[in-house]
Design an enzyme around this catalytic site. Structure first.
Site, PDB file in Angstrom:
ATOM      1  N   GLY A   1       0.799  -1.212   0.000  1.00  0.00           N
ATOM      2  CA  GLY A   1       0.000   0.000   0.000  1.00  0.00           C
ATOM      3  C   GLY A   1       0.833   1.264   0.000  1.00  0.00           C
ATOM      4  O   GLY A   1       0.314   2.368  -0.131  1.00  0.00           O
TER       5      GLY A   1
ATOM      6  N   ASN B   1       8.306  10.639  -2.832  1.00  0.00           N
ATOM      7  CA  ASN B   1       7.048  10.930  -3.512  1.00  0.00           C
ATOM      8  C   ASN B   1       6.144  11.647  -2.515  1.00  0.00           C
ATOM      9  O   ASN B   1       5.725  11.074  -1.508  1.00  0.00           O
ATOM     10  CB  ASN B   1       6.412   9.624  -4.002  1.00  0.00           C
TER      11      ASN B   1
ATOM     12  N   LYS C   1       3.173  12.496  -2.512  1.00  0.00           N
ATOM     13  CA  LYS C   1       1.813  11.982  -2.305  1.00  0.00           C
ATOM     14  C   LYS C   1       1.835  10.705  -1.453  1.00  0.00           C
ATOM     15  O   LYS C   1       1.124  10.602  -0.457  1.00  0.00           O
ATOM     16  CB  LYS C   1       1.170  11.692  -3.663  1.00  0.00           C
ATOM     17  N   THR C   2       2.680   9.755  -1.836  1.00  0.00           N
ATOM     18  CA  THR C   2       2.656   8.476  -1.119  1.00  0.00           C
ATOM     19  C   THR C   2       3.302   8.603   0.266  1.00  0.00           C
ATOM     20  O   THR C   2       2.881   7.939   1.203  1.00  0.00           O
ATOM     21  CB  THR C   2       3.350   7.368  -1.933  1.00  0.00           C
TER      22      THR C   2
ATOM     23  N   GLN D   1       1.601   7.714   3.850  1.00  0.00           N
ATOM     24  CA  GLN D   1       2.192   6.853   4.888  1.00  0.00           C
ATOM     25  C   GLN D   1       2.131   7.529   6.250  1.00  0.00           C
ATOM     26  O   GLN D   1       1.738   6.926   7.251  1.00  0.00           O
ATOM     27  CB  GLN D   1       3.651   6.545   4.554  1.00  0.00           C
TER      28      GLN D   1
ATOM     29  N   VAL E   1       9.452   6.484   6.043  1.00  0.00           N
ATOM     30  CA  VAL E   1       8.247   7.163   6.533  1.00  0.00           C
ATOM     31  C   VAL E   1       7.169   6.208   7.052  1.00  0.00           C
ATOM     32  O   VAL E   1       6.112   6.653   7.469  1.00  0.00           O
ATOM     33  CB  VAL E   1       7.626   8.041   5.417  1.00  0.00           C
ATOM     34  N   GLY E   2       7.439   4.916   7.018  1.00  0.00           N
ATOM     35  CA  GLY E   2       6.368   3.963   7.323  1.00  0.00           C
ATOM     36  C   GLY E   2       5.876   3.988   8.751  1.00  0.00           C
ATOM     37  O   GLY E   2       4.701   3.760   9.021  1.00  0.00           O
ATOM     38  N   GLU E   3       6.766   4.233   9.691  1.00  0.00           N
ATOM     39  CA  GLU E   3       6.384   4.038  11.090  1.00  0.00           C
ATOM     40  C   GLU E   3       6.406   5.294  11.943  1.00  0.00           C
ATOM     41  O   GLU E   3       5.688   5.377  12.937  1.00  0.00           O
ATOM     42  CB  GLU E   3       7.281   2.960  11.708  1.00  0.00           C
TER      43      GLU E   3
HETATM   44 MO1  MOS Z   1       6.661  -2.922  10.236  1.00  0.00          MO
HETATM   45  S1  MOS Z   1       6.010  -3.363  12.118  1.00  0.00           S
HETATM   46  O1  MOS Z   1       8.332  -3.162  10.424  1.00  0.00           O
HETATM   47  O2  MOS Z   1       5.835  -3.917   9.199  1.00  0.00           O
END
Ligand code: MOS
Length: 766
Positions: free
Chosen positions: A483, A660, A662-663, A667, A731-733
């Site tokens: 995603g 990016n 937008k993405t 996130q 940027v995920g967490e």
């Molecule tokens: Mo994340 S908890 O490293 O998918």
């Protein structure tokens, strides 16, 4: 309400021609039109369907299993139990020297044992011609148990917690000076206990597997964050070479960490396919996910802070107790941020664990920091009030120049700037500090702030890049798309590096036949792939240049190369020196040129892993690397019902270069949404008598819905981290960290009440 807010543009210099731009996802159309195929959507002739039967006791031994009723259901092909299942090999021993060994969800050898280790463990699999028949028949399997005493209550077991051992990847404790003595001597202090419940991942796509055997070859369609780990784990369990297994996972419908390890459903689908000789699909019910896929640990935390009257921290203590399953799971780094956020005179952090007869815990978005920042940042707010200091001013007075415990340099740290940017956009100066002093009609209004923090790292990534005579570029790497827009970001990076149009780049990912990529985890995937991709693109440009120099008719023939180092977008396209990739390949009579970074041979993989560990340890000695940020929120609390509504949000982040706009914003915003759920509603309820999860579904485990979420203004500084590829941090967490504390602090500002036990439900405010 809209989730779309204007983004602050990245600073000039941080972006390339394409890097930094808010480019639409390459797979957006496929996803929104339904053309994108997920693991449970691959048709096979003769496909059968499997469903699980879960244990109803926490610990014991199966004394009888009655399957006749299930077998009699029309369409049932097999009822597989420990009495008739073929042997599987046990899970491989865990070792940091073999990263794929970390993929073990639990150490239970499913259906190869009569032992039960948690309430919900699969004890039988029903395979049938239809999904309905399988699910129905599964309810007819009757199991009897000899029950053993089980330890399932986290709170009851807390006094028996044992210190977490340190290993190569993480440390269970750290200290500087005598923090307890400094705390006792501090003129102003707080000493607080915080608790957070278990949380479970609720991806929009519940876990699903489609498994197909062809002789000794196995194809698995699986929504996973690590195709290579699934492949290696299945190879170990079924005793076949990894090369005989293909794991295909081009689309993952959300995961949040819950699809990193290999859980029972995956293994048992493969087993069912072997037993029945049919392609088999298992789509876990939402309840099945709760029963067989680990969640986030509950926690009990102590944060004690001491300060002088000048508002400088003299002592910072953060200890935690979290839970692991006796059959698996690991420590979550709850005190991680407390080692890096404040320049305290003395620091003590220590993590302890209790081991329970429950399903393994597992990683869930910012494992550790998401709940650790709740405790630390709420405690900091309490101390700031005691000191009569604005909480941002307090943080600025205690912002370290170097990593507080060991004096290591920060690779990048712009927390001050993040606070300045966030405060401006949020309008923090309009806040009156007195609790209960701001109202809007009958609503009590509160404003809260907290720091976000998440370390960054990189994993090994093997990549190939092929440039074809038609001008197209093919990037291949077994990374994952759950995603985040991974392929889009990598296409931007490759297009910039090679100086080709974005549309010319195609990225293949999510398949174990590709060069081994990193897992999607630890916010490290984009940087990991980017590092290898940039190297590959450089290599490719050099090879093209060499080819041009050798070919008669090239304007570059025989030219010295020194001044010709390829620059983004410059060398090969107009107004370059009149040479193009297509012409070079045409003159050389070659359809394409391909380069590889990393190798998937046995030796190559070992070298890659050794290099990774060496780089990981070297980096860790030299730098403290992390993303950080400032979370600002406004809440409205109904004084009569205690209802909390989040009415405004600003998140200002230091995440280095944004690839990016937008993405990346999506996130960060998604992390904030998930954090709002953690703060106000999410709570897995475990029956203390028998360890059974009581609310395994979205009807009773409440995640925020659209109406719960205000407009979220996400902004970032855009200043590159010089130690990371292209300066990107990940940027995920970081987006989820600090969120629950900002809300708790805002609730206090609105009501004068401190809630130190998540979630902040209305009963706690009345
Ligand atoms: Mo994340 S908890 O490293 O998918």
């Amino acid at each position: 309400m809209t989730l779309t807010q204007a983004q602050s543009p990245p600073r000039p210099g941080a972006s390339g021609r394409l890097v930094g731009k808010p480019i639409d996802r390459v797979d957006g159309g496929a996803k929104t039109s339904g053309a994108a195929r997920y693991a449970a959507e691959y048709p096979y002739p003769g496909l059968a369907y499997a469903a699980l039967v879960h244990s109803t006791v926490a610990r014991g031994r199966i004394t009888g299993i009655e399957t006749a009723g299930a077998a009699a259901v029309p369409g049932v092909l097999a009822v597989i139990t420990h009495e008739n299942a073929p042997a599987m090999k046990p899970a491989p021993p865990m070792s940091v020297l073999n990263l794929s060994s970390l993929a073990t969800g639990t150490r239970v050898n499913y259906l190869n044992t009569d032992e039960v280790h948690w309430n919900g463990q699969p004890v039988a699999v029903v395979v049938a011609e239809t999904q309905d028949a399988a699910l129905h028949a599964a309810t007819l399997v009757r199991v009897t148990y000899e029950e053993f005493a089980a330890t399932v209550g986290f709170t009851a077991e807390e006094p028996n917690a044992k210190p977490q051992k340190s290993d190569m990847l993480q440390s269970g404790s750290a200290s500087k000076g005598d923090a307890e003595a400094a705390l006792a001597a501090a003129p102003v202090s707080v000493d607080l206990r915080f608790t957070t419940p278990q949380h479970n991942h609720n991806a929009i796509e519940p876990h699903a597997t489609t498994a197909v055997w062809d002789g000794d070859r196995l194809t698995v369609h699986e929504g996973t964050q690590n195709v290579a780990w699934v492949r290696d784990h299945l190879a170990a369990r079924f005793g076949i070479p990894a090369g005989s297994i293909r794991v295909i996972s081009p689309y993952v419908g959300g995961a949040f960490g819950g699809k990193t390890m290999v859980w029972a459903g995956t293994i048992l689908t493969v087993l069912a396919a072997r037993v029945t000789g049919r392609p088999v699909r298992m789509m876990l019910t939402r309840e099945g996910v709760y029963r067989t896929v680990g969640g986030r640990t509950p926690s009990a935390q102590r944060v004690a802070l001491g300060a002088g009257a000048d508002g400088r921290l003299t002592s910072l203590i953060h200890t935690s107790v979290t839970q692991v399953g006796r059959v698996g799971g690991g420590p979550e780094q709850v005190t991680s941020q407390s080692r890096h956020l404040y320049d305290a005179g003395a620091i003590l952090v220590r993590q302890s664990l209790v081991e329970l007869d429950t399903l393994s815990n597992t990683i869930m978005r910012a494992p550790g920091e998401s709940i650790g920042t709740f405790a630390l940042e709420a405690a900091v707010d309490e101390l700031a009030y005691k000191l009569d200091l604005d909480p941002i001013e307090f943080r600025m007075r205690n912002e370290p120049e170097r990593n507080p415990i060991d004096g290591k340099r920060f690779a990048h740290r712009m927390l001050r700037e993040a606070y300045a940017l966030g405060a401006e956009r949020f309008g923090w100066s309009a806040r009156t500090p007195e609790p209960g002093s701001m109202r809007d009609g009958r609503w009590l209004v509160g404003m809260g702030v907290a720091s976000a923090y998440h370390p960054s790292w990189q994993l090994p990534a093997n990549v190939t890049v092929r440039l074809s005579a038609d001008g197209t570029v093919l990037v291949r790497c077994g990374f994952h798309e759950m995603g985040m827009g991974g392929a889009t970001a990598q296409a931007q990076i490759a297009a910039d590096a090679l100086g080709v149009p974005f549309e010319a780049v195609r990225v293949e990912y999510g398949d174990s036949v590709l060069p081994t990529g990193p897992g999607a985890g630890g916010s490290g995937q984009t940087a990991s792939v980017a590092a290898s991709l940039l190297t590959a693109c450089e290599k490719l440009k050099r090879s093209m240049l060499a080819l041009a120099r050798r070919s008669s008719g090239s304007p570059l023939r025989g030219r010295r190369l020194n001044g010709l180092r390829a620059r983004d977008g410059g060398l090969w396209t107009e107004p370059g020196p009149g040479e193009t990739y297509a012409a070079i390949l045409a003159r050389a009579g070659r359809p394409h040129l391909e380069v590889a970074v990393g190798s998937d041979t046995r030796v190559g993989a070992m070298v890659g892993q050794a290099r990774f560990m060496a780089k990981f340890l070297r980096d860790r000695r030299r730098w403290m690397k992390a993303a950080c940020g400032a979370q600002f929120c406004e809440v409205r609390v109904d004084p009569d019902t205690g209802e909390v509504r989040v009415s405004r949000w600003v998140g200002a982040f230091d995440v280095g270069t944004v690839i990016n706009a937008k993405t990346a914003a999506a996130q960060l915003r998604g992390g904030i949404v998930m954090g709002i759920g953690m703060a106000l509603s999410e709570e897995t309820l475990v029956d203390p008598r028998n360890g059974r999860i009581m609310n395994p579904g979205l009807g009773e485990y409440h995640v925020p819905v659209h109406a719960d979420i205000p407009p979220i203004d996400v902004c970032y500084l855009g200043d590159p981290d010089p130690t990371m590829p292209l300066g990107l941090i990940g940027v995920g967490e970081v987006g989820i960290t600090g969120v629950a504390a900002a809300i708790a602090n805002a609730v206090h500002h609105a009501t004068g009440r401190r809630v130190r036990d998540l979630p902040i439900t209305l009963d706690k405010l009345l």
